[in-house]
Design an enzyme around this catalytic site. Sequence first.
Site, PDB file in Angstrom:
ATOM      1  N   THR A 192     -24.526 -19.249   5.219  1.00  0.00           N
ATOM      2  CA  THR A 192     -24.172 -18.820   6.737  1.00  0.00           C
ATOM      3  C   THR A 192     -25.303 -19.465   7.781  1.00  0.00           C
ATOM      4  O   THR A 192     -26.379 -19.735   7.325  1.00  0.00           O
ATOM      5  CB  THR A 192     -24.096 -17.168   6.738  1.00  0.00           C
ATOM      6  OG1 THR A 192     -23.048 -16.886   5.789  1.00  0.00           O
ATOM      7  CG2 THR A 192     -23.685 -16.901   8.327  1.00  0.00           C
ATOM      8  N   ASN A 224     -19.168 -17.732   3.539  1.00  0.00           N
ATOM      9  CA  ASN A 224     -19.710 -16.676   2.668  1.00  0.00           C
ATOM     10  C   ASN A 224     -20.394 -16.840   1.608  1.00  0.00           C
ATOM     11  O   ASN A 224     -21.655 -16.539   1.901  1.00  0.00           O
ATOM     12  CB  ASN A 224     -18.054 -15.991   2.186  1.00  0.00           C
ATOM     13  CG  ASN A 224     -18.684 -14.441   1.682  1.00  0.00           C
ATOM     14  OD1 ASN A 224     -19.457 -13.854   2.247  1.00  0.00           O
ATOM     15  ND2 ASN A 224     -17.948 -14.203   0.590  1.00  0.00           N
ATOM     16  N   SER A 233     -19.984  -8.417   8.343  1.00  0.00           N
ATOM     17  CA  SER A 233     -21.558  -8.043   8.773  1.00  0.00           C
ATOM     18  C   SER A 233     -22.074  -8.887   9.797  1.00  0.00           C
ATOM     19  O   SER A 233     -22.993  -8.518  10.262  1.00  0.00           O
ATOM     20  CB  SER A 233     -22.393  -7.857   7.834  1.00  0.00           C
ATOM     21  OG  SER A 233     -21.851  -7.097   6.609  1.00  0.00           O
ATOM     22  N   GLY A 285     -25.479 -11.970   4.952  1.00  0.00           N
ATOM     23  CA  GLY A 285     -24.613 -11.091   4.168  1.00  0.00           C
ATOM     24  C   GLY A 285     -24.849  -9.813   4.696  1.00  0.00           C
ATOM     25  O   GLY A 285     -24.744  -9.450   5.843  1.00  0.00           O
TER      26      GLY A 285
HETATM   27  O1  DON Z   1     -19.071 -11.999   7.328  1.00  0.00           O
HETATM   28  C1  DON Z   1     -19.751 -11.606   6.461  1.00  0.00           C
HETATM   29  O2  DON Z   1     -20.147 -10.516   6.371  1.00  0.00           O
HETATM   30  C2  DON Z   1     -20.211 -12.461   5.232  1.00  0.00           C
HETATM   31  N1  DON Z   1     -19.077 -13.212   5.187  1.00  0.00           N
HETATM   32  C3  DON Z   1     -21.479 -13.353   5.656  1.00  0.00           C
HETATM   33  C4  DON Z   1     -21.982 -13.786   4.586  1.00  0.00           C
HETATM   34  C5  DON Z   1     -23.385 -14.428   4.640  1.00  0.00           C
HETATM   35  O3  DON Z   1     -23.978 -14.040   5.967  1.00  0.00           O
HETATM   36  C6  DON Z   1     -23.902 -15.257   3.776  1.00  0.00           C
HETATM   37  N2  DON Z   1     -25.341 -15.757   4.293  1.00  0.00           N
HETATM   38  N3  DON Z   1     -26.292 -15.824   4.179  1.00  0.00           N
END
Ligand code: DON
Length: 279
Positions: A90, A110, A162, A183
């Site tokens: 991300t 993701n 998140s 995440g």
């Molecule tokens: O929307 C979310 O919460 C996850 N898809 C975010 C994933 C994420 O931040 C991965 N990266 N570091």
Amino acid sequence: MQLLTSVEPYPIAAWGWNSTKTIHLMTEAERRVYADRAAHLGDPDFFNVQTEALTDSSYIASRMSTFDMNKATASTSIKEGSLTGESEQTTHFSIIDKEGNAVSVTTTLNGSYGSKVIVDGSGFLLNNEMDDFSAKPGTPNMYGVIGGEANKILPHKRMLSSMTPTIIVQNGKLFMVVGTPGGSTIITSVFQTILNVLDHNMTMQEAVTAKRVHSQWFPDMLFQEINAINKTDSIALITLGHTISSRGGIGRVDAILVRKDGKLEGGADPRGDDTAEGY
Ligand code: DON
């Protein structure tokens, strides 16, 4: 490589060849590296071997954080390390333009490389955002968060996120732009960055650089970046009933603070290759 980096911080030459201390250290490092070997290594033509994550010095330091100079660790208590550092996929950026317009954007595939599928002829990857739904009540997703009915999979429904791209306005005036990947740790990283400025009087860069902790109900664990909590406080927290677990970097926050004099102050996270730039 992983083994050599694991033992690098220790004065092996002073301890001497095959001394108790040297062999104890080597054995403990080997225990951890072989647990990783079992889970994370295989023919790279068939398996995504995350070499960079495995040889990352902060990852290796987190593997060795449970090393006790005075006690052998039972192999049954050692598991492979979690390579979330590489699989988190991300990006966040924070911008304020000359006119004072602010943008806070977090965008995601993701997991690492999303669904690992590239649309023919397009050059972009498809995400694996379905993981953000609760597949089954109480079953954790890849970030360990659980959910139930409210976030169950249904046609046309959007999965819970998140991601926390944030713009803070104080008395009608822009105050801060902040966000991060990570995440389930996104929420707590943004939270701590804001507290660091508001309550702990840190500059934007100090607030971003400061070590972070994280907890998310389940697993019932207080995660810390290595040495985020000092020994005295760790003991006090354990006495209160917390279980503390050390892990690699939490989040990669990029933020901008509008100072009282109107000047902008950027904070770029040293956990990544992030930079703050002015105009
Ligand atoms: O929307 C979310 O919460 C996850 N898809 C975010 C994933 C994420 O931040 C991965 N990266 N570091």
